[in-house]
Design a protein around this motif. Structure first.
Motif, PDB file in Angstrom:
ATOM      1  N   LYS A 153       0.837  -1.210   0.000  1.00 29.02           N
ATOM      2  CA  LYS A 153       0.000   0.000   0.000  1.00 29.02           C
ATOM      3  C   LYS A 153       0.870   1.256   0.000  1.00 29.02           C
ATOM      4  O   LYS A 153       0.625   2.202  -0.755  1.00 29.02           O
ATOM      5  CB  LYS A 153      -0.862  -0.061   1.261  1.00 29.02           C
ATOM      6  N   MET A 328     -10.681  -3.461  -5.011  1.00 30.91           N
ATOM      7  CA  MET A 328     -10.783  -2.040  -5.353  1.00 30.91           C
ATOM      8  C   MET A 328     -12.044  -1.768  -6.174  1.00 30.91           C
ATOM      9  O   MET A 328     -12.712  -0.760  -6.001  1.00 30.91           O
ATOM     10  CB  MET A 328      -9.566  -1.605  -6.160  1.00 30.91           C
ATOM     11  N   PRO A 459     -14.987   9.606   6.684  1.00 33.03           N
ATOM     12  CA  PRO A 459     -15.568   8.747   5.635  1.00 33.03           C
ATOM     13  C   PRO A 459     -14.559   7.803   5.000  1.00 33.03           C
ATOM     14  O   PRO A 459     -14.939   6.770   4.455  1.00 33.03           O
ATOM     15  CB  PRO A 459     -16.102   9.758   4.618  1.00 33.03           C
ATOM     16  N   CYS A 467      -8.376   4.422   3.676  1.00 31.78           N
ATOM     17  CA  CYS A 467      -8.638   4.147   2.256  1.00 31.78           C
ATOM     18  C   CYS A 467      -7.472   4.580   1.363  1.00 31.78           C
ATOM     19  O   CYS A 467      -7.013   5.710   1.439  1.00 31.78           O
ATOM     20  CB  CYS A 467      -9.899   4.900   1.851  1.00 31.78           C
ATOM     21  N   GLY A 469      -7.846   4.704  -1.844  1.00 31.15           N
ATOM     22  CA  GLY A 469      -8.427   5.300  -3.054  1.00 31.15           C
ATOM     23  C   GLY A 469      -9.008   6.681  -2.827  1.00 31.15           C
ATOM     24  O   GLY A 469      -9.695   7.219  -3.700  1.00 31.15           O
TER      25      GLY A 469
HETATM   26  C1  HEM Z   1     -16.073   7.763  -1.968  1.00 30.32           C
HETATM   27  C2  HEM Z   1     -15.279   6.744  -2.178  1.00 30.32           C
HETATM   28  C3  HEM Z   1     -14.657   5.899  -1.105  1.00 30.32           C
HETATM   29  C4  HEM Z   1     -14.865   5.869   0.243  1.00 30.32           C
HETATM   30  C5  HEM Z   1     -15.760   6.771   1.070  1.00 30.32           C
HETATM   31  C6  HEM Z   1     -14.009   4.848   0.797  1.00 30.32           C
HETATM   32  C7  HEM Z   1     -13.941   4.525   2.145  1.00 30.32           C
HETATM   33  C8  HEM Z   1     -13.136   3.551   2.671  1.00 30.32           C
HETATM   34  C9  HEM Z   1     -13.105   3.174   4.053  1.00 30.32           C
HETATM   35  C10 HEM Z   1     -13.969   3.762   5.155  1.00 30.32           C
HETATM   36  C11 HEM Z   1     -12.182   2.203   4.197  1.00 30.32           C
HETATM   37  C12 HEM Z   1     -11.796   1.505   5.505  1.00 30.32           C
HETATM   38  C13 HEM Z   1     -10.817   2.406   6.229  1.00 30.32           C
HETATM   39  C14 HEM Z   1     -10.464   1.991   7.634  1.00 30.32           C
HETATM   40  O1  HEM Z   1     -10.782   0.883   8.051  1.00 30.32           O
HETATM   41  O2  HEM Z   1      -9.840   2.823   8.331  1.00 30.32           O
HETATM   42  C15 HEM Z   1     -11.594   1.958   2.899  1.00 30.32           C
HETATM   43  C16 HEM Z   1     -10.581   1.055   2.646  1.00 30.32           C
HETATM   44  C17 HEM Z   1     -10.089   0.807   1.383  1.00 30.32           C
HETATM   45  N1  HEM Z   1     -10.429   1.436   0.216  1.00 30.32           N
HETATM   46 FE1  HEM Z   1     -11.787   2.919  -0.004  1.00 30.32          FE
HETATM   47  N2  HEM Z   1     -13.298   4.279  -0.223  1.00 30.32           N
HETATM   48  C18 HEM Z   1     -13.641   4.888  -1.400  1.00 30.32           C
HETATM   49  C19 HEM Z   1     -13.119   4.641  -2.648  1.00 30.32           C
HETATM   50  C20 HEM Z   1     -12.094   3.787  -2.917  1.00 30.32           C
HETATM   51  C21 HEM Z   1     -11.472   3.598  -4.213  1.00 30.32           C
HETATM   52  C22 HEM Z   1     -11.811   4.399  -5.471  1.00 30.32           C
HETATM   53  C23 HEM Z   1     -10.532   2.624  -4.071  1.00 30.32           C
HETATM   54  C24 HEM Z   1      -9.584   2.060  -5.083  1.00 30.32           C
HETATM   55  C25 HEM Z   1      -9.786   2.085  -6.350  1.00 30.32           C
HETATM   56  C26 HEM Z   1     -10.553   2.190  -2.682  1.00 30.32           C
HETATM   57  C27 HEM Z   1      -9.751   1.211  -2.158  1.00 30.32           C
HETATM   58  C28 HEM Z   1      -9.715   0.867  -0.818  1.00 30.32           C
HETATM   59  C29 HEM Z   1      -8.851  -0.181  -0.286  1.00 30.32           C
HETATM   60  C30 HEM Z   1      -7.910  -1.078  -1.095  1.00 30.32           C
HETATM   61  C31 HEM Z   1      -9.090  -0.213   1.094  1.00 30.32           C
HETATM   62  C32 HEM Z   1      -8.435  -1.138   2.108  1.00 30.32           C
HETATM   63  C33 HEM Z   1      -7.265  -0.391   2.732  1.00 30.32           C
HETATM   64  C34 HEM Z   1      -6.543  -1.193   3.800  1.00 30.32           C
HETATM   65  O3  HEM Z   1      -7.117  -2.108   4.348  1.00 30.32           O
HETATM   66  O4  HEM Z   1      -5.382  -0.882   4.085  1.00 30.32           O
HETATM   67  N3  HEM Z   1     -11.514   2.930  -2.017  1.00 30.32           N
HETATM   68  N4  HEM Z   1     -12.212   2.785   1.977  1.00 30.32           N
END
Ligand code: HEM
Length: 523
Positions: A153, A328, A459, A467, A469
């Motif tokens: 990451k 993703m 968020p 996140c 992304g």
């Molecule tokens: C409005 C759009 C988005 C919101 C609100 C959002 C929100 C979140 C949240 C709340 C988490 C968990 C964070 C935590 O536990 O602290 C997360 C994890 C993640 N998000 Fe997003 N996300 C969005 C878009 C995206 C996009 C566009 C991608 C990739 C193309 C993405 C990839 C990931 C990945 C791979 C994780 C896991 C990270 C980890 O475990 O280290 N997200 N997201």
């Protein structure tokens, strides 16, 4: 009156005992004492469905008549037991629900080097058992496996930022295509059809591949709409994956014992997604072999795509890369497009806000100014609209962590191994954190001294597992809203849209927006 957890009702919780100096034991944390199966509750903790399975019986369990028409079950629990609520049972780790920003801060301050969140068991099952892969995916990864993911990451952050800049023109083009698509699909009343959410998913996927492989795939081309085309197959599989993922996770998880109709449909959808992703992985491998000598010699990955970076620099094997991309897509891309749906809805319901935003957009795009990524830094109202939408409708209403060590919260000792559900949506909708909290009021983000408590708005999560992304989502959303508002005024004539839980907040009704051409209206 607070009731201590478990049956020892004789133990009284005196307020003056609740100090950080002399924490009360975990047994004193209040929570439902008489557990009773209660279906309604379950759907409010969908993300957590996984770990909660063995506690299906526990999580829907509660005391007395929980159904209260004016509040969600979670609000009820907080109103009934206070800011820390314990749900627990004989079968599994205890679960503690919190919503206060200061408690959420404490959890993140102490999350350690290997934070673990609740995974999505059915996806893990698909990868580890059905496909025999070894990586369960970023959303599911736990323990030592998560250390490797955190390294990956970290190394992806710079390439993502780089591609957001380098591929901006292509993103811009795909947004223009989407704006034209609206013109093709709206009817004589300017209304788009019921399946507008899958149109948004096409746009989201087009942007996703632009950023991953620097190419437009054609999700918005006329050929891409043909029944047997790859984009159409992909979008159908994506929508099915979202639906059946949610069906498998929420409710009784029979798939743990045998294949069920929902798990079969989910796996079929995942197989289609995996197959198409693998095709692009093979392309990347071929191009990698083609010029790897040059790249390795120069240790120069600047011209590599994100997918190539995963394969070359991170040495991910195709299974790992496919798993990461699939997470993703299913969770990240759909989180973005669902957020956009809500933003369009809020703009349609708030004509004054839409007008102000249009003015800002016009002023920034006046003359022949070319839109650039940095233009959005100078568009405070657009940023504020997006924040306000994510405050009211974050795709993921809960953040979760498994405590890696004991901590003291609100005067109670919460032991290592407890699952924490942090109700971030609730937190950002509470009146004590945001005034007029139910109103869509972007202006609240415009003052220099934004006064809401730290960590009352999260968020995108926080800390090492936040996140990856975030920037992609924000830039894509701002770009598309800008393009749409330049051409159209948005209206919506039907009943209020709330959110349904399909692993994330999704609009509860078809998005039958009206897109009225700007040159036909005065503003
Ligand atoms: C409005 C759009 C988005 C919101 C609100 C959002 C929100 C979140 C949240 C709340 C988490 C968990 C964070 C935590 O536990 O602290 C997360 C994890 C993640 N998000 Fe997003 N996300 C969005 C878009 C995206 C996009 C566009 C991608 C990739 C193309 C993405 C990839 C990931 C990945 C791979 C994780 C896991 C990270 C980890 O475990 O280290 N997200 N997201």
């Amino acid at each position: 009156m607070l009731q201590p957890y478990e049956s020892d009702l004789s133990v009284k919780v005196a307020d003056d005992l609740i100090t950080e100096k002399s924490p009360l034991s975990f047994d004193h944390v209040p929570g439902p004492a008489i557990l009773k199966l209660w279906y309604k509750y379950w759907k409010y903790v969908p993300l957590f469905g996984t770990q909660l399975f063995h506690s299906v019986l526990i999580n829907r369990l509660t005391e007395g008549n929980l159904w209260n028409r004016n509040s969600t079950p979670l609000q009820y629990l907080f109103n009934r037991y206070g800011p820390i609520v314990r749900l627990g049972g004989p079968l599994l780790n205890d679960i503690v629900l919190i919503h206060r920003p200061e408690h959420i801060s404490k959890v993140f301050d102490e999350e350690g080097e290997m934070p673990t969140r609740s995974g999505i068991d059915i996806l893990q099952h698909y990868r580890l058992n059905h496909r025999q892969y070894r990586f369960s995916g970023p959303f599911c990864t736990q323990g030592q496996e998560s250390l490797k993911w955190l390294e990956t990451k970290k190394s992806l952050r710079a390439p993502i930022a780089e591609q957001l800049k380098n591929q901006f023109r292509k993103l811009d083009k795909s947004c223009n295509e989407f704006v034209s698509r609206i013109r093709q699909i709206k009817n004589r009343q300017d209304e788009v059809p019921d399946n507008f959410n899958s149109e948004l998913a096409r746009w989201g996927m087009e942007c996703f591949w632009i950023l991953m492989i620097n190419k437009q795939i054609g999700f918005l081309d006329s050929a891409g709409y043909e029944e047997n085309s790859e984009p159409t197959k992909f979008i159908k599989a994506l929508m099915n994956a979202q639906l059946y993922l949610s069906r498998c996770e929420n409710g009784f998880q029979f798939w743990r014992f045998m294949e069920t109709p929902s798990s079969k449909k989910l796996f079929d959808a995942c197989d289609v997604i995996d197959g198409i992703i693998r095709k692009y992985i093979r392309f990347a491998q071929t191009s990698q072999q083609h010029d790897s000598a040059l790249k390795l010699e120069n240790k120069n990955y600047i011209n590599s795509t994100i997918l190539e970076t995963m394969l070359i620099k991170q040495n991910m094997n195709p299974n790992e890369a496919s798993t990461l991309l699939m997470d993703m897509v299913i969770l990240g891309v759909l989180a973005t497009t669902n957020s956009l749906s809500f933003l369009l809805y809020y703009l349609s319901k708030n004509p004054r806000v839409q007008r102000n935003l249009h003015h800002e957009i016009i002023s920034k795009t006046a003359s022949d100014l070319i839109l650039e990524k940095k233009t959005f830094d100078e568009m405070p109202y657009l940023n504020a609209c997006m924040k306000e939408c994510l405050r009211l409708r974050p795709p993921f209403p809960y953040l979760t962590r498994l405590l890696s060590k004991s901590i003291s919260l609100h005067g109670y000792t919460i032991p290592k191994g407890t699952y924490l559900i942090m109700a971030n949506q609730l937190s950002s909708q509470r009146e004590e954190n945001f005034e007029d909290s139910e109103k869509f009021r972007p202006e609240r983000w415009m003052t220099d001294n934004v006064c809401h408590p730290k960590n009352s708005y999260l968020p995108f999560g926080k800390g090492l597992r936040s996140c990856i992304g975030e920037d992609m989502a924000k830039i894509e959303m701002m770009l598309l809203i800008t393009k749409i508002l330049l051409e159209y005024r948005i209206e919506y004539d039907y009943g209020d849209i709330h959110s349904n839980m399909l692993m994330m907040n999704v609009p509860s009704k078809p998005l039958r927006f009206r897109f009225i051409e700007r040159d036909e209206c005065r503003n």
